[in-house]
Every structure is written in C-alpha cells, then in structure tokens.
Design a protein around this motif. Structure first.
Motif, PDB file in Angstrom:
ATOM      1  N   LYS A 272       3.544  -6.349   5.591  1.00 36.73           N
ATOM      2  CA  LYS A 272       4.022  -7.364   4.655  1.00 36.73           C
ATOM      3  C   LYS A 272       3.297  -8.676   4.860  1.00 36.73           C
ATOM      4  O   LYS A 272       2.969  -9.378   3.891  1.00 36.73           O
ATOM      5  CB  LYS A 272       5.521  -7.561   4.830  1.00 36.73           C
ATOM      6  CG  LYS A 272       6.351  -6.384   4.351  1.00 36.73           C
ATOM      7  CD  LYS A 272       7.834  -6.672   4.481  1.00 36.73           C
ATOM      8  CE  LYS A 272       8.676  -5.502   3.978  1.00 36.73           C
ATOM      9  NZ  LYS A 272      10.133  -5.752   4.080  1.00 36.73           N
ATOM     10  N   ILE A 273       3.087  -9.006   6.170  1.00 36.76           N
ATOM     11  CA  ILE A 273       2.371 -10.249   6.443  1.00 36.76           C
ATOM     12  C   ILE A 273       0.949 -10.174   5.887  1.00 36.76           C
ATOM     13  O   ILE A 273       0.428 -11.137   5.304  1.00 36.76           O
ATOM     14  CB  ILE A 273       2.355 -10.527   7.953  1.00 36.76           C
ATOM     15  CG1 ILE A 273       3.784 -10.803   8.443  1.00 36.76           C
ATOM     16  CG2 ILE A 273       1.435 -11.705   8.285  1.00 36.76           C
ATOM     17  CD1 ILE A 273       3.877 -10.998   9.937  1.00 36.76           C
ATOM     18  N   ARG A 274       0.341  -9.014   6.025  1.00 38.16           N
ATOM     19  CA  ARG A 274      -1.044  -8.831   5.555  1.00 38.16           C
ATOM     20  C   ARG A 274      -1.107  -8.575   4.048  1.00 38.16           C
ATOM     21  O   ARG A 274      -2.185  -8.479   3.488  1.00 38.16           O
ATOM     22  CB  ARG A 274      -1.690  -7.672   6.299  1.00 38.16           C
ATOM     23  CG  ARG A 274      -1.803  -7.932   7.813  1.00 38.16           C
ATOM     24  CD  ARG A 274      -2.244  -6.677   8.547  1.00 38.16           C
ATOM     25  NE  ARG A 274      -3.529  -6.187   8.037  1.00 38.16           N
ATOM     26  CZ  ARG A 274      -4.032  -5.008   8.365  1.00 38.16           C
ATOM     27  NH1 ARG A 274      -3.352  -4.186   9.156  1.00 38.16           N
ATOM     28  NH2 ARG A 274      -5.198  -4.642   7.891  1.00 38.16           N
ATOM     29  N   GLY A 275       0.046  -8.439   3.371  1.00 35.39           N
ATOM     30  CA  GLY A 275       0.068  -8.198   1.928  1.00 35.39           C
ATOM     31  C   GLY A 275      -0.338  -6.793   1.545  1.00 35.39           C
ATOM     32  O   GLY A 275      -0.995  -6.598   0.512  1.00 35.39           O
ATOM     33  N   ARG A 276       0.075  -5.842   2.409  1.00 38.26           N
ATOM     34  CA  ARG A 276      -0.301  -4.454   2.131  1.00 38.26           C
ATOM     35  C   ARG A 276       0.962  -3.587   2.065  1.00 38.26           C
ATOM     36  O   ARG A 276       2.021  -3.947   2.601  1.00 38.26           O
ATOM     37  CB  ARG A 276      -1.267  -3.922   3.196  1.00 38.26           C
ATOM     38  CG  ARG A 276      -2.543  -4.759   3.322  1.00 38.26           C
ATOM     39  CD  ARG A 276      -3.498  -4.140   4.309  1.00 38.26           C
ATOM     40  NE  ARG A 276      -4.121  -2.925   3.796  1.00 38.26           N
ATOM     41  CZ  ARG A 276      -5.158  -2.904   2.988  1.00 38.26           C
ATOM     42  NH1 ARG A 276      -5.712  -4.027   2.580  1.00 38.26           N
ATOM     43  NH2 ARG A 276      -5.669  -1.754   2.593  1.00 38.26           N
ATOM     44  N   THR A 277       0.810  -2.429   1.440  1.00 41.27           N
ATOM     45  CA  THR A 277       1.910  -1.483   1.292  1.00 41.27           C
ATOM     46  C   THR A 277       1.417  -0.094   1.665  1.00 41.27           C
ATOM     47  O   THR A 277       0.308   0.310   1.272  1.00 41.27           O
ATOM     48  CB  THR A 277       2.443  -1.453  -0.156  1.00 41.27           C
ATOM     49  OG1 THR A 277       2.927  -2.765  -0.482  1.00 41.27           O
ATOM     50  CG2 THR A 277       3.572  -0.435  -0.310  1.00 41.27           C
ATOM     51  N   ARG A 278       2.250   0.639   2.435  1.00 42.02           N
ATOM     52  CA  ARG A 278       1.904   2.009   2.818  1.00 42.02           C
ATOM     53  C   ARG A 278       2.483   2.987   1.782  1.00 42.02           C
ATOM     54  O   ARG A 278       3.658   2.902   1.427  1.00 42.02           O
ATOM     55  CB  ARG A 278       2.442   2.326   4.205  1.00 42.02           C
ATOM     56  CG  ARG A 278       1.737   1.560   5.297  1.00 42.02           C
ATOM     57  CD  ARG A 278       2.259   1.942   6.669  1.00 42.02           C
ATOM     58  NE  ARG A 278       1.583   1.176   7.703  1.00 42.02           N
ATOM     59  CZ  ARG A 278       0.432   1.514   8.256  1.00 42.02           C
ATOM     60  NH1 ARG A 278      -0.170   2.638   7.874  1.00 42.02           N
ATOM     61  NH2 ARG A 278      -0.118   0.759   9.192  1.00 42.02           N
ATOM     62  N   VAL A 279       1.634   3.894   1.318  1.00 43.28           N
ATOM     63  CA  VAL A 279       2.025   4.894   0.300  1.00 43.28           C
ATOM     64  C   VAL A 279       1.705   6.279   0.848  1.00 43.28           C
ATOM     65  O   VAL A 279       0.584   6.512   1.347  1.00 43.28           O
ATOM     66  CB  VAL A 279       1.291   4.670  -1.033  1.00 43.28           C
ATOM     67  CG1 VAL A 279       1.653   5.763  -2.029  1.00 43.28           C
ATOM     68  CG2 VAL A 279       1.577   3.288  -1.578  1.00 43.28           C
ATOM     69  N   VAL A 280       2.692   7.205   0.754  1.00 39.33           N
ATOM     70  CA  VAL A 280       2.510   8.584   1.215  1.00 39.33           C
ATOM     71  C   VAL A 280       2.417   9.508  -0.001  1.00 39.33           C
ATOM     72  O   VAL A 280       3.314   9.513  -0.864  1.00 39.33           O
ATOM     73  CB  VAL A 280       3.663   9.020   2.134  1.00 39.33           C
ATOM     74  CG1 VAL A 280       3.470  10.481   2.557  1.00 39.33           C
ATOM     75  CG2 VAL A 280       3.730   8.114   3.365  1.00 39.33           C
ATOM     76  N   ILE A 281       1.333  10.263  -0.060  1.00 42.98           N
ATOM     77  CA  ILE A 281       1.107  11.230  -1.152  1.00 42.98           C
ATOM     78  C   ILE A 281       1.187  12.628  -0.552  1.00 42.98           C
ATOM     79  O   ILE A 281       0.479  12.931   0.428  1.00 42.98           O
ATOM     80  CB  ILE A 281      -0.260  11.019  -1.825  1.00 42.98           C
ATOM     81  CG1 ILE A 281      -0.401   9.567  -2.292  1.00 42.98           C
ATOM     82  CG2 ILE A 281      -0.431  11.988  -2.985  1.00 42.98           C
ATOM     83  CD1 ILE A 281       0.606   9.126  -3.313  1.00 42.98           C
ATOM     84  N   SER A 282       2.043  13.519  -1.134  1.00 48.45           N
ATOM     85  CA  SER A 282       2.197  14.881  -0.612  1.00 48.45           C
ATOM     86  C   SER A 282       1.098  15.796  -1.137  1.00 48.45           C
ATOM     87  O   SER A 282       0.328  15.424  -2.037  1.00 48.45           O
ATOM     88  CB  SER A 282       3.573  15.429  -1.001  1.00 48.45           C
ATOM     89  OG  SER A 282       3.609  15.695  -2.381  1.00 48.45           O
TER      90      SER A 282
END
Length: 384
Positions: A7-17
């Motif tokens: 969040k501090i770095r302005g990023r989001t983790r996304v998991v794709i199956s």
C-alpha cells in the motif's frame, strides 16, 4: 494479499488461477494479459482494473479486444488464436481433435490458446459445396449442422438440387449434404415409381344436354425428372387438368347412349391425346380408365324404366316364340296320328295308362275301339 508495504508503494497483489486469465488495465490503459500466479501490480490512486476471464469459456470476449491487437500484438499472438473465414468459406474448428464449432463465411473467432490445443480447417465451398459422408456424420454427431443442408433421398426417388434458384445437380438415393455459405440451397424430391391418380366427380354436359359425373383413374411415372420439374410448376396438377379437359371435350361431343355403349372407345381416343401431352414434360402415362359414369337421379329412373320395358318386350317375344313352337309341335303330332292309326292307338293307350294310375277302378264302354270317340266314364269307390 496486499500487504502494508504494498500500500505504501502503491501496489496491489493479484492472484490468477490456472482456470482463468486476466486483462491488466491501469489508469484506463491496457497493460497486458496476466497468466496463472501471483502478480504485484501498480495501482496508482486506485486506478487498477483486473478483467478476469474463465478458461471454461474459451472464446475471448472483451471491450479491450481491439486495443489488445492494435497496441500489444505480440501479447495477443502469445495468448490468443485467431480464426478468420472469407466470402464463400467455412472453417471447422477442433479442440483436442474434437469438433468445437463451425464458422460461416466472413466470420472471425478469437480463442484463448491455452484452452486448446486448437486446430482448424478452412474450406472453400464455392469450389465444392458438397460434404463428404464422413464429415457430415462427424458434424452431425457434434450437433454442428447450422452451416449445411441435409438432403435425404429414398430408394426409387431422385432429388433436384437448386442453388440460388438454379438447378445444379441431380441426386441419387442416399443422404447428401451441402454447405450453405451465404447461398440459398433448396431441393425437390421426385418419386420415380409408378403411381395412380384419381379424378373424381367431374361434371360433363353430353351432346344431348344430359349432365353426368365421371370418375377417372390413371397410372403414370416420371421418366425425365428434370423436364417434369422445370417444364411445368407441378406435373401432377398438369396431369390432373389434362384429364379433366380432354375427357370433357371428348365426352361432350357424344350422346349419353354412345358414352354408355362405347365407353372403351372413348377411353382409347382420349388416352392418346393425354399420353402425347404428358410425354412432352417427361411423364409416361400407361393406363387411363373411365371407371364410373354417374347419372342424375331422374335420368336413372328414366333409364331404369326403359331397361325394364326392353326386358319385358324381350320376355314377351320369348313367350310368343315358345307358344308358337308348342303349337307347331302339336300340329305335327296331329298330322302324324292322322296318317298313322297305329300311332294314334299308342297315344290312346298312353293316355289310358296315365288315367289308370290315378284311379282305383276304370270302366270302358263300347270296347277299346271307341275309346277316343265315345265317352269314357270314371268312377271311384266313393262315388259307387
């Protein structure tokens, strides 16, 4: 899972199956396609958009399709399989050697490559519109019959195949299939077996102004199906009308007595005209029969009286002839007796024998010499 550091770095983790793929859009601009696994993506001020697509639906559908092929052609080529058909072409698309779908002319299909493996065959239907029996059965089993027409033809029949209204082929017995491919495919099945046609209740006015009704029957078969289908709109209707017109004309020129007495000759005269006319359109007429001549009720009563009078007159003639013969026989017998006394005596004895057989006692006066000239008196026991 997005961490505090992300969040501090302005990023989001996304998991794709493994069962899905995703389009990566940031700040309204398409960035690429995400494969299976965890991805840490820039999410500037919450502008990250992930468009997930399931591999269970192998066709690629997205509002970003054009942007993907225009801006990221290498990414599109890596992840997607594109199938196109031109005018008059169809494409048979298979997944893992099983038919998936059939594309019609001028169509485009985009598939996820990883949902395959994909193979396809593009067919130019203008060069050969017919399907092979093997391909027809495969497509039928896969329920992919929307792009072709099936034409079944039974034994003893043929089918005329029309494409865009033009006769293109004569089909023998069997099951045939043809690609539509943007054209109209129609067929007309014609039975070549011998058939019967009945024309019933046709009214005819005879020469002596008697209205009668006739029933006709004709046997026919089609010998030239192309002529029969193209020369006239409906060859069966043409034959029906020909029977009506010819027999009305032939019978209308005869009196009722002639029609009833010479029915066979009327059939022969009318049959020649009908056979010649129908032969011109490829139909062979074999037998024509005038089955019934039906008279009005009052005319039947009159004819019944006429027939009864004729039969009565014939009976009277026969009776008079028999009476004349009997009288002539008696006269001949009398002449024989007059010329032959012995014969007369034999007749007297025959008469006496016949009478004696019916009474108990018989008295003869004046002897047998006066038997036929004197009185013969009969007397039974009761009278005595």
């Amino acid at each position: 899972m997005t961490t505090f550091l992300d969040k501090i770095r302005g990023r989001t983790r996304v998991v794709i199956s493994e069962t899905e793929r995703a389009l990566h859009i940031c700040k309204g601009e398409l960035q690429g396609i995400l494969g299976p696994g965890e991805h840490s993506l820039e999410n500037g001020r919450g502008t990250l958009v992930i468009e997930r697509q399931s591999m269970a639906m192998p066709q690629f559908r997205s509002a970003y399709e054009k942007a993907l092929f225009d801006k990221l052609p290498q990414v599109a080529e890596e992840h997607l399989t594109v199938i196109r058909t031109g005018p008059g072409e169809v494409a048979i698309v298979e997944r893992d050697n099983r038919i998936h779908t059939v594309l019609g002319p001028d169509e485009r299909l985009v598939l996820w490559t990883d949902a395959g493996p994909w193979t396809f065959e593009v067919i130019d239907t203008a060069a050969d519109p017919a399907l092979t029996q093997k391909l027809m059965r495969r497509l039928g089993d896969a329920r992919q019959t929307q792009q072709f027409v099936i034409v079944p033809v039974t034994d003893g029949s043929i089918a005329l195949l029309f494409m865009d209204g033009v006769l293109t082929k004569v089909l023998e017995a069997g099951v045939h299939a043809f690609w539509k491919a943007g054209r109209t495919v129609t067929q007309k099945v014609i039975d070549l077996k011998r058939q019967a046609l009945d024309v019933t209740g046709q009214e005819v006015l005879t020469l002596d102004r008697v209205t009668i009704r006739i029933n006709l029957s004709v046997d026919y078969r089609v010998v030239d199906p192309v002529k029969a289908a193209t020369e006239v709109k409906d060859f069966t209707d043409t034959l029906y009308r020909a029977l009506q017109l010819v027999f009305r004309k032939q019978l209308g020129a005869l009196k009722l007595d002639q029609i009833l007495e010479k029915k066979g000759e009327v059939n022969a005269e009318a049959a020649g005209k009908i056979k010649a006319d129908m032969a011109e359109i490829g139909v062979e007429v074999s037998d024509i029969v005038l089955k019934d001549v039906i008279l009005p009720g009052e005319m039947r009563e009159i004819l019944d009286k006429v027939v009864a009078a004729e039969k009565e007159a014939e009976a009277n003639v026969i009776r008079r002839r028999e009476e004349t013969n009997a009288t002539r026989s008696l006269l001949n017998t009398a002449k024989v007796m007059a010329e032959n006394p012995v014969m007369l005596r034999l007749k007297e004895l025959e008469a006496l024998e016949a009478i004696a057989g019916k009474v108990d006692r018989l008295t003869v006066h004046n002897g047998t010499g006066g038997l036929m000239n004197d009185l013969v008196r009969l007397r039974d026991d009761n009278a005595a």
